[in-house]
Motif scaffolding. Structure first.
Motif, PDB file in Angstrom:
ATOM      1  N   ILE A 121      -0.468  -7.515  -6.983  1.00 32.10           N
ATOM      2  CA  ILE A 121      -0.738  -6.677  -5.901  1.00 32.10           C
ATOM      3  C   ILE A 121      -2.025  -6.468  -5.507  1.00 32.10           C
ATOM      4  CG2 ILE A 121      -0.297  -4.136  -4.932  1.00 32.10           C
ATOM      5  CD1 ILE A 121       2.335  -5.691  -5.007  1.00 32.10           C
ATOM      6  N   ARG A 122      -2.812  -6.298  -6.380  1.00 30.45           N
ATOM      7  CA  ARG A 122      -4.138  -5.905  -6.345  1.00 30.45           C
ATOM      8  C   ARG A 122      -4.972  -7.395  -5.746  1.00 30.45           C
ATOM      9  NH1 ARG A 122      -4.254  -2.900 -11.087  1.00 30.45           N
ATOM     10  NH2 ARG A 122      -4.361  -4.738 -12.406  1.00 30.45           N
ATOM     11  N   TRP A 161       0.872  -1.128  -0.118  1.00 32.43           N
ATOM     12  CA  TRP A 161      -0.008   0.045  -0.081  1.00 32.43           C
ATOM     13  C   TRP A 161       0.880   1.233  -0.117  1.00 32.43           C
ATOM     14  CZ3 TRP A 161      -0.892  -4.105   3.299  1.00 32.43           C
ATOM     15  CH2 TRP A 161      -2.280  -4.901   2.896  1.00 32.43           C
ATOM     16  N   ALA A 162       0.451   2.281  -0.632  1.00 37.07           N
ATOM     17  CA  ALA A 162       1.333   3.402  -0.962  1.00 37.07           C
ATOM     18  C   ALA A 162       1.253   4.053   0.596  1.00 37.07           C
ATOM     19  CB  ALA A 162       0.519   4.350  -1.792  1.00 37.07           C
ATOM     20  N   SER A 184      -1.344 -15.132   5.575  1.00 34.80           N
ATOM     21  CA  SER A 184      -0.479 -16.209   5.186  1.00 34.80           C
ATOM     22  C   SER A 184      -0.900 -16.733   3.954  1.00 34.80           C
ATOM     23  CB  SER A 184      -0.618 -17.438   6.256  1.00 34.80           C
ATOM     24  OG  SER A 184      -2.253 -17.993   6.184  1.00 34.80           O
ATOM     25  N   GLY A 185       0.130 -16.994   3.102  1.00 32.34           N
ATOM     26  CA  GLY A 185      -0.040 -17.179   1.773  1.00 32.34           C
ATOM     27  C   GLY A 185       1.180 -17.056   0.980  1.00 32.34           C
ATOM     28  N   TRP A 186       1.221 -17.507  -0.262  1.00 27.97           N
ATOM     29  CA  TRP A 186       2.254 -17.306  -1.373  1.00 27.97           C
ATOM     30  C   TRP A 186       3.119 -15.996  -1.319  1.00 27.97           C
ATOM     31  CZ3 TRP A 186       1.728 -13.501  -4.882  1.00 27.97           C
ATOM     32  CH2 TRP A 186       0.333 -13.122  -5.279  1.00 27.97           C
ATOM     33  N   TRP A 187       2.360 -14.658  -1.027  1.00 27.22           N
ATOM     34  CA  TRP A 187       2.896 -13.699  -1.332  1.00 27.22           C
ATOM     35  C   TRP A 187       3.819 -13.194   0.053  1.00 27.22           C
ATOM     36  CZ3 TRP A 187      -2.214 -14.645  -0.122  1.00 27.22           C
ATOM     37  CH2 TRP A 187      -2.650 -14.522   1.170  1.00 27.22           C
ATOM     38  N   MET A 188       3.821 -14.006   1.188  1.00 30.60           N
ATOM     39  CA  MET A 188       4.679 -13.701   2.170  1.00 30.60           C
ATOM     40  C   MET A 188       5.982 -13.970   2.042  1.00 30.60           C
ATOM     41  SD  MET A 188       2.564 -12.598   4.601  1.00 30.60           S
ATOM     42  CE  MET A 188       3.204 -13.009   6.217  1.00 30.60           C
TER      43      MET A 188
END
Length: 114
Positions: free
Chosen positions: A102-103, A61-62, A76-80
């Motif tokens: 990102i969205r 987030w900006a 938790s998830g792949w983005w971590m």
């Protein structure tokens, strides 16, 4: 029970880890691969952990809100594994479709935070 290693700063933790970055999954699980076989789990000061999550949220987030930071911290998830601190800055390891990733992360983190 295995002994936990204790760190006061992100730099101390990074220097002790076998790898050269701290990712959000490592910070979330408090588990890492350390250079010395003293342990697998760690504790870190609250200030250092807050610093990490604020920096990590600023990648997604900006202007992250406290709710964004808290939700990311609990998610938790792949983005971590893709949100990292390399010792000097926070980065996101992007896949082929960065804007959509990102969205998707924002949506997934928000849903997990409900």
């Amino acid at each position: 029970m295995e002994q936990k290693l204790t760190f006061n700063s992100l730099r101390e933790l990074l220097d002790a880890l076998f790898y050269s970055v701290i990712d959000a999954e490592t910070m979330s699980t408090k588990r890492g691969c350390f250079k010395l076989p003293d342990g697998l789990y760690f504790e870190i000061s609250e200030d250092a952990e807050d610093e990490f999550w604020k920096g990590a949220a600023s990648i997604i987030w900006a202007n992250p809100t406290e709710a964004n930071i808290l939700n990311l911290r609990r998610s938790s998830g792949w983005w971590m594994r893709r949100i990292i601190w390399n010792g000097s800055r926070y980065e996101y390891i992007a896949g082929q479709d960065y804007p959509n990733e990102i969205r998707a992360i924002k949506s997934l983190v928000r849903k997990q935070g409900l």
